[in-house]
Design an enzyme around this catalytic site. Sequence first.
Site, PDB file in Angstrom:
ATOM      1  N   GLY A 119       0.829  -1.199   0.000  1.00 26.46           N
ATOM      2  CA  GLY A 119       0.000   0.000   0.000  1.00 26.46           C
ATOM      3  C   GLY A 119       0.863   1.248   0.000  1.00 26.46           C
ATOM      4  O   GLY A 119       2.009   1.232   0.472  1.00 26.46           O
TER       5      GLY A 119
ATOM      6  N   GLN B 170       3.046   9.887   1.332  1.00 28.14           N
ATOM      7  CA  GLN B 170       4.342   9.211   1.423  1.00 28.14           C
ATOM      8  C   GLN B 170       5.275   9.581   0.279  1.00 28.14           C
ATOM      9  O   GLN B 170       6.482   9.343   0.365  1.00 28.14           O
ATOM     10  CB  GLN B 170       4.152   7.688   1.454  1.00 28.14           C
ATOM     11  CG  GLN B 170       3.490   7.204   2.740  1.00 28.14           C
ATOM     12  CD  GLN B 170       3.370   5.692   2.758  1.00 28.14           C
ATOM     13  OE1 GLN B 170       2.460   5.123   2.171  1.00 28.14           O
ATOM     14  NE2 GLN B 170       4.321   5.034   3.409  1.00 28.14           N
TER      15      GLN B 170
ATOM     16  N   CYS C 296       6.313  -0.066   7.639  1.00 25.59           N
ATOM     17  CA  CYS C 296       5.887   1.079   6.838  1.00 25.59           C
ATOM     18  C   CYS C 296       7.045   1.518   5.952  1.00 25.59           C
ATOM     19  O   CYS C 296       8.182   1.602   6.416  1.00 25.59           O
ATOM     20  CB  CYS C 296       5.467   2.225   7.763  1.00 25.59           C
ATOM     21  SG  CYS C 296       4.912   3.686   6.876  1.00 25.59           S
ATOM     22  N   LEU C 297       6.731   1.804   4.689  1.00 21.71           N
ATOM     23  CA  LEU C 297       7.766   2.248   3.757  1.00 21.71           C
ATOM     24  C   LEU C 297       8.400   3.560   4.220  1.00 21.71           C
ATOM     25  O   LEU C 297       9.536   3.862   3.856  1.00 21.71           O
ATOM     26  CB  LEU C 297       7.175   2.425   2.357  1.00 21.71           C
ATOM     27  CG  LEU C 297       6.651   1.134   1.696  1.00 21.71           C
ATOM     28  CD1 LEU C 297       5.887   1.485   0.419  1.00 21.71           C
ATOM     29  CD2 LEU C 297       7.787   0.174   1.399  1.00 21.71           C
TER      30      LEU C 297
ATOM     31  N   HIS D 170      -3.994   1.229   8.515  1.00 20.09           N
ATOM     32  CA  HIS D 170      -2.621   1.743   8.480  1.00 20.09           C
ATOM     33  C   HIS D 170      -2.466   2.731   7.319  1.00 20.09           C
ATOM     34  O   HIS D 170      -1.950   3.838   7.495  1.00 20.09           O
ATOM     35  CB  HIS D 170      -1.637   0.569   8.317  1.00 20.09           C
ATOM     36  CG  HIS D 170      -0.217   0.985   8.077  1.00 20.09           C
ATOM     37  ND1 HIS D 170       0.810   0.646   8.926  1.00 20.09           N
ATOM     38  CD2 HIS D 170       0.356   1.738   7.079  1.00 20.09           C
ATOM     39  CE1 HIS D 170       1.945   1.178   8.469  1.00 20.09           C
ATOM     40  NE2 HIS D 170       1.697   1.830   7.344  1.00 20.09           N
ATOM     41  N   GLU D 171      -2.938   2.318   6.154  1.00 28.28           N
ATOM     42  CA  GLU D 171      -2.736   3.130   4.951  1.00 28.28           C
ATOM     43  C   GLU D 171      -3.487   4.462   5.044  1.00 28.28           C
ATOM     44  O   GLU D 171      -2.949   5.517   4.717  1.00 28.28           O
ATOM     45  CB  GLU D 171      -3.211   2.323   3.737  1.00 28.28           C
ATOM     46  CG  GLU D 171      -2.347   2.495   2.529  1.00 28.28           C
ATOM     47  CD  GLU D 171      -0.878   2.291   2.847  1.00 28.28           C
ATOM     48  OE1 GLU D 171      -0.130   3.268   2.660  1.00 28.28           O
ATOM     49  OE2 GLU D 171      -0.474   1.201   3.299  1.00 28.28           O
TER      50      GLU D 171
ATOM     51  N   HIS E 104      -2.255   7.444   7.130  1.00 29.15           N
ATOM     52  CA  HIS E 104      -1.296   8.374   6.512  1.00 29.15           C
ATOM     53  C   HIS E 104      -1.990   9.658   6.045  1.00 29.15           C
ATOM     54  O   HIS E 104      -1.372  10.718   5.997  1.00 29.15           O
ATOM     55  CB  HIS E 104      -0.615   7.728   5.303  1.00 29.15           C
ATOM     56  CG  HIS E 104       0.498   6.784   5.672  1.00 29.15           C
ATOM     57  ND1 HIS E 104       1.633   7.207   6.314  1.00 29.15           N
ATOM     58  CD2 HIS E 104       0.650   5.463   5.484  1.00 29.15           C
ATOM     59  CE1 HIS E 104       2.443   6.171   6.509  1.00 29.15           C
ATOM     60  NE2 HIS E 104       1.871   5.095   6.011  1.00 29.15           N
TER      61      HIS E 104
HETATM   62 ZN    ZN Z   1       2.797   3.265   6.146  1.00 27.34          ZN
END
Ligand code: ZN
Length: 185
Positions: free
Chosen positions: A49, A54, A103-104, A145-146, A149
């Site tokens: 995701g 991000q 998380c990225l 989670h996504e 953001h």
């Molecule tokens: Zn994340």
Amino acid sequence: MTVREIIRMGHPTLRQVARELTTDELSTVESQVLLLDMVDTLKASGGIGLAAPQINVSVRLAIIEIPGGASRYGEIPPMPLTVFVNPVVEVLGDESAAFWEGCLSVPGLRGLVERPQHVKVTATDLDGKSFELELNGFLATVFQHEFDHLDGVLYVDRLKDSRLLVFEDLLQMDEEKVQDIKQPE
Ligand code: ZN
């Protein structure tokens, strides 16, 4: 298109509440390019995701693609690449469960986070058409989670205990130790 840089925790954009996108905006070249770049960036990252903040664009847009199959979280149903514009999450039940999240934007770390496990997501697609999804278990966690953001929230904000934040190469699924920390005497 272009693989964009994924910004990391500490960058102020990750802490902003992203703004909504209008239907008119969705049809602009800018939005189309943004979306294609997000797809390329997600594919290059190996993640499941990605939210627009991000890649340093503070709008309420996220994409999720779940390969599915067996994992350490159990059997996960696959989901093709799906675009979510202005998504809203509604919790449908009391049930919650903890998963090791990564998380990225927080590379190298994992944290155990407990979240509701039955949610409804309402969002619009690229044509501005509204749609709904009901999600259970690990998928409910992924979506929360996504979409966090988009509100400037990172999973590390939701840790119950900072001892449950670890480097992923040291993460051992030692359930006994996790239980010790989750339920201190
Ligand atoms: Zn994340």
